[in-house]
Design an enzyme around this catalytic site. Structure first.
Site, PDB file in Angstrom:
ATOM      1  N   HIS A 155      -7.074  -6.377  -0.618  1.00  0.00           N
ATOM      2  CA  HIS A 155      -6.286  -5.023  -0.942  1.00  0.00           C
ATOM      3  C   HIS A 155      -4.999  -6.112   0.205  1.00  0.00           C
ATOM      4  CE1 HIS A 155      -4.338  -1.247  -0.863  1.00  0.00           C
ATOM      5  NE2 HIS A 155      -4.290  -1.760   0.516  1.00  0.00           N
ATOM      6  N   TYR A 177      -1.768  11.509   2.102  1.00  0.00           N
ATOM      7  CA  TYR A 177      -2.246  11.293   1.231  1.00  0.00           C
ATOM      8  C   TYR A 177      -2.015  13.220   0.891  1.00  0.00           C
ATOM      9  CZ  TYR A 177      -4.077   7.581   1.744  1.00  0.00           C
ATOM     10  OH  TYR A 177      -4.751   5.733   1.493  1.00  0.00           O
ATOM     11  N   ASP A 202       1.343  -1.413   0.238  1.00  0.00           N
ATOM     12  CA  ASP A 202       0.133  -0.119   0.120  1.00  0.00           C
ATOM     13  C   ASP A 202       1.095   1.573   0.127  1.00  0.00           C
ATOM     14  OD1 ASP A 202      -2.803   0.822   0.577  1.00  0.00           O
ATOM     15  OD2 ASP A 202      -2.124   2.103   1.720  1.00  0.00           O
TER      16      ASP A 202
END
Length: 277
Positions: free
Chosen positions: A257, A203, A101
């Site tokens: 994921h 982010y 990730d």
């Protein structure tokens, strides 16, 4: 992992899990959002059993002692710099770097800019940053899958959304691939004062410059799963174009994921195949 302890550098203190023989081939494991180094426990057990020395930090914002205030402290160069500091702290010239990730994003960046510090790279879920950036721009499927990022970049709103109703939405992210004890651990970690904001700042510090990340020139394995709701096939398949070295593309059918926890044997096997770079 058997050993835990701090690593301090650049006025930050990182919590680090360490296991395996001191003379074992070193593997550094970088976790993603919204997890901690605990996410590597199933993989680490397998690697230690094969003689590897495993080092897994709680990264910037996730370690309470490495949680600076302000989005400006969470750019990709700072995150990669933390890994270089970790290598220096442990006296490691070169390592096999593994990331999942966001940890994969940091690993790609570090491999592209500091190949001399890596014997090999294993990236999980997220493809090379140029491939991912292209997919977000050009592929409708990936653009839709990445729509959550716009919400995560909204300061305050994202925190409220993820922690509301007993962190219901945060917990739901991990279904079905992560066991309840691990989910409880991640939710508790993200519920600590300032922790979720720091994690989301990864982010918020993103820029389009990531798309210009150079090709990687170290032996590379990229692992992608068909059940990943965040990463589609277009960027995954294009990843090969940005590796100018021996390359292996591993596709795991019907895995979510959360690959390190759901398919640890496949991850450990892929790492093992790169034992000598």
């Amino acid at each position: 992992m058997a050993e835990t302890g701090p690593a301090a550098y650049d006025d930050l203190t990182f919590d680090v899990r360490v296991a395996g023989p001191r003379d074992g081939a070193p593997v550094v494991l970088l976790h993603g959002f919204p997890q901690t180094s605990r996410s590597w426990t199933p993989v680490a057990r397998l690697l230690v059993g094969r003689g590897f020395r495993v080092i897994a930090p709680d990264q910037r914002g996730y370690s309470p002692g490495a949680r600076p205030t302000g989005v400006e402290h969470y750019g990709i160069s700072a995150l990669a710099g933390d890994v270089l500091g970790l290598l220096d702290e442990f006296g490691l010239d070169r390592v096999h770097l593994v990331g999942h990730d966001w940890g994969a994003s940091v690993a790609w960046y570090l491999a592209a800019h500091h190949p001399e510090r890596l014997t090999a790279l294993t990236a999980i879920s997220v493809p090379h940053l140029a491939a991912y950036g292209w997919a977000v721009r050009e592929d409708d499927d990936q653009r839709e899958r990445a729509s959550y990022i716009r919400v995560y970049r909204e300061e305050g709103r994202a925190e409220d959304l993820l922690l509301a109703d007993g962190a219901r939405r945060l917990r739901a992210m991990f279904a079905p691939g992560v066991d309840r004890d691990a989910v409880d651990h991640y939710v508790a970690a993200m519920s600590a004062p300032g922790a979720l904001t720091a994690a989301l700042n990864w982010y918020r510090a993103m820029t389009r410059d990531l798309e210009s990340t150079p090709p990687v020139r170290v032996p590379t394995t990229y692992i992608w799963s068909t059940g990943d709701t965040a990463i589609g096939r277009a960027g995954a398949e294009r990843c090969r174009e940005f590796v100018d070295a021996d390359y292996e593309f591993v596709v795991l059918p019907d895995v979510s994921h959360w690959i390190p926890e759901e398919a640890p044997t496949e991850v450990a096997n892929a790492i093992g195949r790169r034992r000598n770079g």
